[in-house]
Design an enzyme around this catalytic site. Structure first.
Site, short mmCIF file in Angstrom:
data_model
loop_
_atom_site.label_atom_id
_atom_site.label_comp_id
_atom_site.label_asym_id
_atom_site.label_seq_id
_atom_site.Cartn_x
_atom_site.Cartn_y
_atom_site.Cartn_z
N CYS A 90 4.18 15.01 3.48
CA CYS A 90 3.58 14.12 4.49
C CYS A 90 4.07 14.43 5.90
O CYS A 90 3.49 13.97 6.88
CB CYS A 90 3.87 12.67 4.15
N HIS A 106 3.20 7.55 9.81
CA HIS A 106 2.63 8.00 8.54
C HIS A 106 2.03 6.79 7.83
O HIS A 106 2.60 5.70 7.82
CB HIS A 106 3.73 8.62 7.68
N ASN A 124 -2.74 6.83 1.37
CA ASN A 124 -1.82 7.87 1.84
C ASN A 124 -2.45 9.23 1.59
O ASN A 124 -2.64 9.64 0.45
CB ASN A 124 -0.50 7.72 1.06
N1 COA Z 1 -0.65 -2.73 -10.12
C1 COA Z 1 -0.01 -3.74 -10.68
N2 COA Z 1 1.32 -3.72 -10.94
C2 COA Z 1 1.98 -2.62 -10.59
C3 COA Z 1 1.37 -1.52 -10.00
C4 COA Z 1 -0.01 -1.60 -9.76
N3 COA Z 1 -0.71 -0.60 -9.20
N4 COA Z 1 2.28 -0.57 -9.76
C5 COA Z 1 3.46 -1.06 -10.19
N5 COA Z 1 3.28 -2.29 -10.71
C6 COA Z 1 4.27 -3.20 -11.29
C7 COA Z 1 5.47 -2.45 -11.78
O1 COA Z 1 5.24 -1.98 -13.09
C8 COA Z 1 6.52 -3.53 -11.74
O2 COA Z 1 6.38 -4.33 -12.86
P1 COA Z 1 7.68 -4.89 -13.64
O3 COA Z 1 8.40 -5.72 -12.61
O4 COA Z 1 7.09 -5.67 -14.76
O5 COA Z 1 8.42 -3.67 -14.04
C9 COA Z 1 6.14 -4.35 -10.52
O6 COA Z 1 4.76 -4.04 -10.26
C10 COA Z 1 6.93 -4.01 -9.25
O7 COA Z 1 6.95 -2.59 -9.14
P2 COA Z 1 7.75 -1.91 -7.99
O8 COA Z 1 7.69 -0.43 -8.14
O9 COA Z 1 9.11 -2.54 -7.92
O10 COA Z 1 6.89 -2.37 -6.74
P3 COA Z 1 7.22 -2.20 -5.23
O11 COA Z 1 7.18 -3.53 -4.58
O12 COA Z 1 8.40 -1.31 -4.98
O13 COA Z 1 5.92 -1.40 -4.73
C11 COA Z 1 5.26 0.81 -4.12
C12 COA Z 1 5.64 -0.12 -5.26
C13 COA Z 1 4.99 2.19 -4.70
C14 COA Z 1 3.99 0.28 -3.48
C15 COA Z 1 6.39 0.85 -3.08
O14 COA Z 1 7.61 1.07 -3.73
C16 COA Z 1 6.18 1.91 -2.06
O15 COA Z 1 5.24 1.89 -1.29
N6 COA Z 1 7.13 2.86 -1.96
C17 COA Z 1 7.07 3.92 -0.97
C18 COA Z 1 5.91 4.79 -1.28
C19 COA Z 1 5.70 5.80 -0.24
O16 COA Z 1 5.74 5.52 0.91
N7 COA Z 1 5.48 7.00 -0.70
C20 COA Z 1 5.07 8.07 0.09
C21 COA Z 1 6.09 8.52 1.02
S1 COA Z 1 5.40 9.87 1.75
#
Ligand code: COA
Length: 333
Positions: A119, A260, A290
């Site tokens: 990215c 980003h 993204n």
């Molecule tokens: N729909 C529904 N539930 C989902 C899901 C989806 N698409 N994806 C994950 N979950 C669930 C998980 O399984 C978890 O369930 P559990 O508590 O029963 O285990 C719960 O939601 C929370 O998951 P978690 O990963 O802790 O969520 P989060 O608040 O951290 O959000 C992201 C996840 C990926 C959106 C977030 O971590 C994020 O944006 N991270 C950075 C990503 C990024 O910027 N990447 C690119 C960099 S270039």
């Protein structure tokens, strides 16, 4: 890594972008995996993303975006001396996607190559080409961030498939004339100790694609979302602060921050820490998700064409991605 000041100033003469026609909404994704529009919007801010057609490759999207940037710059393809495509989804492992773009544009006088910085690639390309122009090696450069992430997405994994999309953004850089804006300061960094947080494990020499590996989705993106989130906020804030200060500016001097486009919560956290009001932060991830190297390039073009800033304004671009990598640029438009 910072740069010393140089006599030849470099400006952005034109921007362009392209996204595929097909829209994939959160509601449509909820049919594929166990998710909901409410979860995706509240956790990420993404409402829909674009998906390239089967025969539409990264180079095709890059070429469309490049044509628009050239048109805005008032230049033709033969004028271009350097093409850098930033991508993690090249048309082929070799030759570089930039070579296909050179051919499609008819940019016969350009040296063309790709860089892989996830990215952060578009701003890595900006820093490299700015230096090559200010050193006198080239008069101009066409830099492009282009991705077909739908080709490396695991459509069975709800934790990643809701995040990504396809598209391309481009900019033409050239020597600035007196009185024109310029790229004031750039910054880039890498932490290779954290490669495991965000990667595509298969498809390279470490894990060649076999029927079994493909079946296990090893050719698709995997991510430890929470860890990536923390690093993204800290690194982007630091990189933005560095270029603002190196340019002799303060946060209140910045008309528009273009971050980003990965997650609205990351963007809000950065705006908050930089003390830049939300209305001066450009966001379009609701429409595209993204798109990795393309994201900041598409956002720059949309911000430029919709009047989010004007000539003479100071703007800041800041990015973060796999590697881990990060970069920023302060620009007087
Ligand atoms: N729909 C529904 N539930 C989902 C899901 C989806 N698409 N994806 C994950 N979950 C669930 C998980 O399984 C978890 O369930 P559990 O508590 O029963 O285990 C719960 O939601 C929370 O998951 P978690 O990963 O802790 O969520 P989060 O608040 O951290 O959000 C992201 C996840 C990926 C959106 C977030 O971590 C994020 O944006 N991270 C950075 C990503 C990024 O910027 N990447 C690119 C960099 S270039």
């Amino acid at each position: 890594m910072s740069e010393a000041t140089s006599a030849i100033e470099v400006c952005i003469a034109g921007t362009g972008s392209y996204v595929p026609e097909k829209i994939l909404t959160n509601a449509e994704l909820a049919v594929l995996v166990d998710t909901s529009d409410e979860w995706i919007v509240s956790r990420t801010g993404i409402k829909e993303r674009r998906i390239a057609a089967e025969g539409e490759f990264t180079s095709h999207m890059a070429t469309h975006a490049a044509r628009r940037a050239l048109e805005q710059a008032g230049m033709v393809a033969e004028d271009i001396e350097l093409i850098i495509v930033a991508t993690i989804t090249p048309d082929t492992p070799t030759p570089a996607t930039a070579c296909y773009v050179q051919q499609a544009l008819g940019a016969n006088n350009a040296v063309a190559f790709d860089i892989s910085a996830a990215c952060s690639g578009f701003l890595y390309a900006m820093k490299i080409s700015k230096r090559l122009i200010s050193d006198g090696a080239f008069k101009n450069a066409l830099i492009i961030g282009a991705e077909k992430l739908s080709a490396v997405t695991n459509w069975d994994d709800r934790t990643t498939c809701v995040l990504f999309g396809d598209g391309a953004g481009a900019a033409v850089l050239r020597r600035a004339e007196p009185g024109e804006g310029s790229i004031l300061a750039t910054e880039m960094g890498t932490d290779g100790n954290l490669t495991h947080l965000l990667n595509i494990p298969g498809g390279g020499t470490a894990c060649p694609i076999t029927a079994k590996n493909a079946n296990d989705h090893l050719q698709t993106l995997t991510m430890m979302g929470k860890e990536v989130f923390k690093h993204a906020v800290n690194r982007m804030k630091e990189a933005a602060e560095k270029v603002i200060s190196r340019a002799g500016l303060h946060p209140e001097d910045i008309a528009c921050v273009i971050p980003h486009q990965a997650n609205l919560r990351i963007i809000d956290a950065i705006a908050d820490r930089l003390a830049v009001p939300n209305e001066r932060v450009f966001v379009n991830l609701d429409k595209y998700g993204n798109t990795s190297a393309a994201a900041v390039a598409i956002a720059l073009d949309e911000a430029n064409r919709t009047g989010a800033f004007k000539r003479g304004d100071n703007i800041v671009l800041v990015v973060f991605g796999a590697g881990l990598t990060w970069a920023a640029a302060a620009i007087r438009w």
